[in-house]
Scaffold this motif. Structure first.
Motif, PDB file in Angstrom:
ATOM      1  N   ARG A 119       0.676  -1.138   0.156  1.00  0.00           N
ATOM      2  CA  ARG A 119       0.335  -0.171  -0.023  1.00  0.00           C
ATOM      3  C   ARG A 119       0.828   0.986   0.215  1.00  0.00           C
ATOM      4  O   ARG A 119       2.237   1.335   0.570  1.00  0.00           O
ATOM      5  CB  ARG A 119      -0.707   0.517   1.280  1.00  0.00           C
ATOM      6  N   GLU A 120       0.413   2.522  -0.849  1.00  0.00           N
ATOM      7  CA  GLU A 120       0.899   4.217  -0.887  1.00  0.00           C
ATOM      8  C   GLU A 120       1.079   4.218   0.807  1.00  0.00           C
ATOM      9  O   GLU A 120       0.228   4.525   1.249  1.00  0.00           O
ATOM     10  CB  GLU A 120       0.477   4.272  -1.940  1.00  0.00           C
ATOM     11  N   VAL A 171      -0.599  10.163   5.013  1.00  0.00           N
ATOM     12  CA  VAL A 171      -1.755   9.415   4.564  1.00  0.00           C
ATOM     13  C   VAL A 171      -1.379   8.341   3.801  1.00  0.00           C
ATOM     14  O   VAL A 171      -0.429   8.432   2.958  1.00  0.00           O
ATOM     15  CB  VAL A 171      -1.663  10.524   3.318  1.00  0.00           C
ATOM     16  N   PHE A 172      -2.323   6.538   4.148  1.00  0.00           N
ATOM     17  CA  PHE A 172      -2.310   5.749   3.485  1.00  0.00           C
ATOM     18  C   PHE A 172      -3.178   4.913   3.180  1.00  0.00           C
ATOM     19  O   PHE A 172      -4.385   5.350   3.642  1.00  0.00           O
ATOM     20  CB  PHE A 172      -1.183   4.841   4.593  1.00  0.00           C
ATOM     21  N   GLU A 173      -2.943   4.234   1.900  1.00  0.00           N
ATOM     22  CA  GLU A 173      -4.349   3.466   1.671  1.00  0.00           C
ATOM     23  C   GLU A 173      -4.914   2.629   2.693  1.00  0.00           C
ATOM     24  O   GLU A 173      -4.185   2.273   3.634  1.00  0.00           O
ATOM     25  CB  GLU A 173      -3.563   2.595   0.551  1.00  0.00           C
ATOM     26  N   ASN A 174      -6.090   2.387   2.617  1.00  0.00           N
ATOM     27  CA  ASN A 174      -6.626   1.890   4.300  1.00  0.00           C
ATOM     28  C   ASN A 174      -6.625   0.532   4.106  1.00  0.00           C
ATOM     29  O   ASN A 174      -6.406  -0.057   2.429  1.00  0.00           O
ATOM     30  CB  ASN A 174      -8.217   2.300   3.652  1.00  0.00           C
ATOM     31  N   ARG A 175      -5.992  -0.390   5.168  1.00  0.00           N
ATOM     32  CA  ARG A 175      -6.016  -2.026   4.854  1.00  0.00           C
ATOM     33  C   ARG A 175      -7.097  -2.354   5.055  1.00  0.00           C
ATOM     34  O   ARG A 175      -7.037  -3.506   4.218  1.00  0.00           O
ATOM     35  CB  ARG A 175      -5.485  -1.906   6.792  1.00  0.00           C
ATOM     36  N   GLU A 196      -8.602   5.842   1.331  1.00  0.00           N
ATOM     37  CA  GLU A 196      -6.837   6.547   1.971  1.00  0.00           C
ATOM     38  C   GLU A 196      -7.572   6.877   4.023  1.00  0.00           C
ATOM     39  O   GLU A 196      -8.367   7.541   3.981  1.00  0.00           O
ATOM     40  CB  GLU A 196      -6.778   7.243   1.610  1.00  0.00           C
ATOM     41  N   VAL A 197      -6.640   7.399   4.557  1.00  0.00           N
ATOM     42  CA  VAL A 197      -6.366   7.460   6.162  1.00  0.00           C
ATOM     43  C   VAL A 197      -5.807   8.577   6.103  1.00  0.00           C
ATOM     44  O   VAL A 197      -3.970   8.230   5.922  1.00  0.00           O
ATOM     45  CB  VAL A 197      -6.518   6.482   7.277  1.00  0.00           C
TER      46      VAL A 197
END
Length: 381
Positions: free
Chosen positions: A12-13, A92-96, A126-127
């Motif tokens: 994930r980014e 900011v990261f892609e939601n798991r 995203e979170v």
């Protein structure tokens, strides 16, 4: 603002946004994690003409972890989190456990009458972690930090709007266990939907009907009418107006509009951007003062409403080409605005969505909007 992109252990980014141009982000996520598997599907409700998501994988998402196991806190020796760095400004990261994920696909029908239609739940979730400080809230940020978050929302809107299959971008924050938040760290989310949401479709339809009947723009006329009436205006800045709407659904609900109508965050001018942190932080702090010190952190939802992107991606599974579809209305007819509301109606009392609201979508508001606006003016800084 400095932007640095990286990858988490499962692919994930993650993107860091820093106030300082000197910030260096080199930490590596060394957690043993399998690749993310998200099985998202959207299904069409023919009675309401709405799409809903079906996401069985979200049942396994993180639920109220102890503070020392918070996945949004910076990583430290012996305890890796979702954010590998030892500190950060905004991450900011892609939601798991995303509600929408992956590339678009073809819409399919399961029955001969065409009533049971589905498609992949394409898009991206995203979170957004507003700060590395676990004990803070958005209202605790200073104006420089709040401006950084605004710039992050804008940058993510730009990126997600270019993602295959994404038709609308929604930036929002849920705060408080009463709202249903499962992580107490100050954070929000961003959804890239593979369709235009039902609420936005209704707004666009109302805008088109108003233009046909009365001429002019419905958003402009509503804001002008509230400013003229004044009794529900909470804050007036040079570039923003905050008011409790005449037909507020929630006990304490404020809509925040820029004075110059724009369709989305991308089109927001610099003067409005510069003033936003002061206005928005004051609104959040007033919400926290509404019910006294015992309940100083009022649960709320803060939601940015942005225009959909015309037709979405060329690969969108949802047909937006029907003649007369309100989603095809000119983007410049939509008005970017933020809606902030709480489900608390009085100290120790919550507004539950019961039979009328949940069953028939008819809201019953126990607090007159004029009284709510007066109370929000009384708790000014």
């Amino acid at each position: 603002m400095k932007k640095t992109s990286g990858r988490l252990a499962d692919g994930r980014e993650i993107v860091y946004y820093d106030l300082s141009d000197d910030a260096v982000r080199t930490a590596v996520d060394r957690r043993p994690m399998p690749a993310t598997e998200a099985l998202s599907q959207i299904r069409h409700d023919p009675l309401l003409d709405e799409w809903i998501g079906v996401t069985a994988h979200r049942n396994a998402r993180t639920y109220h972890p102890p503070a020392d196991e918070c996945p949004l806190c910076p990583s430290r020796e012996g305890r890796m989190s979702e954010i590998p760095e030892p500190d950060y400004d905004v991450a900011v990261f892609e939601n798991r456990f995303p509600s929408f994920h992956g590339a678009p696909g073809k819409e399919e029908t399961e029955d001969s009458a065409g009533l049971f239609r589905h498609a992949p739940g394409a898009g991206r979730c995203e979170v957004v972690s507003f700060t590395s400080d676990h004990q803070a809230s958005f209202a605790d940020l200073d104006e420089e930090q709040a401006r950084l978050v605004l710039d992050v929302w804008t940058d993510r809107t730009a990126d997600l709007s270019r993602s295959p299959g994404v038709e609308q971008v929604y930036c929002f924050e849920n705060r408080g266990e009463e709202i249903g938040v499962t992580l107490s760290h100050p954070h929000g989310q961003i959804y890239g939907y593979p369709f235009t949401t039902p609420r936005t479709v209704r707004m666009l339809r109302s805008v088109a009907e108003h233009a046909a009947k009365a001429g002019g723009n419905l958003f402009d006329d509503l804001v002008a009418a509230e400013r003229a009436a004044q009794e529900r205006v909470v804050i007036e800045g040079e570039h923003w107006t905050a008011f409790v709407p005449y037909a507020a659904h929630w006990p304490y609900e404020v809509h925040l509009y820029p004075r110059s109508r724009v369709p989305d965050l991308l089109a927001l001018g610099e003067e409005a951007r510069a003033e936003f942190p002061r206005i928005y932080l004051e609104l959040l702090r007033r919400f926290d003062r509404l019910f006294g010190e015992r309940e100083s952190r009022t649960p709320y939802i803060a939601a940015w409403h942005q225009a959909p992107f015309p037709g979405g991606s060329a690969d969108s599974p949802v047909d937006s080409s029907v003649d007369g579809d309100p989603r095809l209305a000119a983007r410049d007819e939509f008005a970017l605005h933020l809606e902030l509301f709480t489900i608390r109606r009085a100290p120790g009392k919550l507004k539950f969505l019961a039979g009328s609201e949940s069953g028939m979508n008819v809201f019953i508001n126990d607090v007159p909007p004029e009284a709510a606006a007066q109370r929000l003016r009384e708790v000014a800084s």
